[in-house]
Scaffold this motif. Structure first.
Motif, short mmCIF file in Angstrom:
data_model
loop_
_atom_site.label_atom_id
_atom_site.label_comp_id
_atom_site.label_asym_id
_atom_site.label_seq_id
_atom_site.Cartn_x
_atom_site.Cartn_y
_atom_site.Cartn_z
N SER A 1 0.91 -1.13 0.10
CA SER A 1 0.02 -0.02 -0.37
C SER A 1 0.79 1.21 -0.31
CB SER A 1 -0.84 0.06 1.45
OG SER A 1 -0.14 -0.31 2.82
N ALA A 2 1.59 1.27 1.21
CA ALA A 2 2.96 2.54 0.59
C ALA A 2 3.41 2.63 -0.57
CB ALA A 2 3.85 2.54 1.45
N ALA A 3 3.99 2.27 -1.61
CA ALA A 3 4.12 2.49 -2.47
C ALA A 3 2.58 3.09 -3.55
CB ALA A 3 4.74 1.01 -3.64
N THR B 1 -0.24 9.83 -4.71
CA THR B 1 -0.27 10.90 -3.93
C THR B 1 0.21 12.16 -5.52
OG1 THR B 1 -1.18 10.15 -1.85
CG2 THR B 1 0.15 12.22 -2.06
N VAL B 2 1.84 11.56 -5.84
CA VAL B 2 2.55 12.83 -6.75
C VAL B 2 1.12 12.20 -7.41
CG1 VAL B 2 3.95 12.04 -7.36
CG2 VAL B 2 4.59 11.21 -5.45
N VAL C 1 10.88 8.58 -7.87
CA VAL C 1 10.76 8.00 -7.03
C VAL C 1 9.91 7.05 -7.21
CG1 VAL C 1 11.32 7.39 -4.28
CG2 VAL C 1 12.28 9.77 -5.50
N SER C 2 8.74 7.65 -7.57
CA SER C 2 7.32 6.97 -6.66
C SER C 2 7.09 5.57 -8.23
CB SER C 2 6.68 8.17 -6.77
OG SER C 2 6.47 8.89 -8.09
N SER C 3 7.50 6.51 -8.98
CA SER C 3 7.58 5.81 -10.36
C SER C 3 8.15 4.18 -10.09
CB SER C 3 7.78 6.22 -11.48
OG SER C 3 6.90 6.91 -11.59
#
Length: 297
Positions: A76-78, A84-85, A130-132
């Motif tokens: 869930s964090a990733a 969100t981003v 980072v998120s990707s």
């Protein structure tokens, strides 16, 4: 302009394909005793991919009761970070579009707008990268955790050789794969937009106003100065003839130079004698030249 048009579109595509995902997996357990078999075990999962909370029932072939099993992993964090981003990038890109179109003068006033836009663009570029990356890694782990082979190993009845367990339906990964691709497309889009935003800042304009001379430019200017200095010492062809005539006249008058020197020296001597103080201490001595009085001893 590229930022204004494509940034909101790809941001929507990124978080919509991730946040709206719904996966379905179906397996069957065919026990040796046909009466205890279960041919439709449905396993549903989706965003935010807390697989440890996803449970399902599987039959125990040794008895008439069922067992409750859970999937492995919590991603869930990733996924939430990626979503969100995407949402914030979409909102900021819409705000930037409105400012670019309707408030261009205020945007360029005092150079504050371009500087803020440049800093925010750097932040979103880093956040998208980072998120990707995190989401791509988590997606790979989700595929592993929901692999039918891995799920069947969790069922106790499937560990016995006399029972037969198979997967009748596997989840579709096309939407999640597209979300990961859209994430990296946003990285390229935002990183490429850094240069266009930087051109609007005062840092770029200052560098254009006072450009630094390159080594080739310095070398070319030195060559021009050298050629100019060499050309300034060259005499024209007309002056060469006059120079030769002056040289010849100087050679012709060379014979009279000794007489001129002699006359000049005699004139200097008489000039020195005239500068001596006159004293009337004795009889004068008459001479053709100036009068000189000599003391009698």
């Amino acid at each position: 302009m590229c930022m204004v048009i494509f940034a909101p579109i790809f941001a929507i595509c990124a978080f919509a394909t991730c946040g709206g995902y719904y996966g379905h997996l179906q397996v069957k357990v065919d026990c040796a005793d046909r009466r205890k078999s279960n041919l439709s075990i449905n396993i549903d999962f989706g965003y935010p991919f807390r697989l440890k909370d996803v449970h399902f029932k599987a039959p125990l072939c040794e008895g008439r009761r069922d067992e409750i099993l859970f999937l492995d992993g919590d991603f869930s964090a990733a996924s939430q970070f990626f979503l969100t981003v995407g949402v914030f990038a979409f909102l900021y890109s819409l705000l930037a579009t409105v400012v670019y179109v309707f408030y261009q003068n205020k945007y360029l006033k005092n150079n504050r707008g371009p500087l803020v836009d440049f800093i925010v663009t750097l932040i979103f570029s880093l956040m998208w990268l980072v998120s990707s990356c995190c989401w791509a890694k988590s997606l790979s782990n989700i595929k592993t955790a929901t692999n039918p082979t891995q799920v069947l190993l969790l069922i106790s009845a499937c560990r016995a050789q006399e029972n037969k367990c198979t997967a009748t339906q596997e989840p579709s990964w096309s939407r999640l794969n597209a979300s990961a691709v859209f994430g990296f497309v946003n990285v390229i889009l935002w990183v490429g937009n850094i240069w266009f935003v930087f051109k609007e800042t005062g840092w770029y304009k200052t560098g254009q106003r006072y450009p630094t001379r390159s080594a080739s430019g310095k070398r070319s200017s030195e060559m021009r100065q050298r050629l100019y200095s060499e050309s300034s010492f060259d005499l024209p062809e007309e002056s060469s003839g006059s120079q030769l005539s002056r040289q010849n006249s100087f050679n012709l008058s060379k014979g009279d130079f000794s007489q001129h020197v002699y006359r000049q020296s005699s004139f200097n001597q008489t000039q020195v004698s005239l500068s001596l103080p006159q004293a009337y201490l004795g009889k004068p001595v008459v001479s053709k030249g100036p009068m000189i009085f000599v003391n009698e001893m």
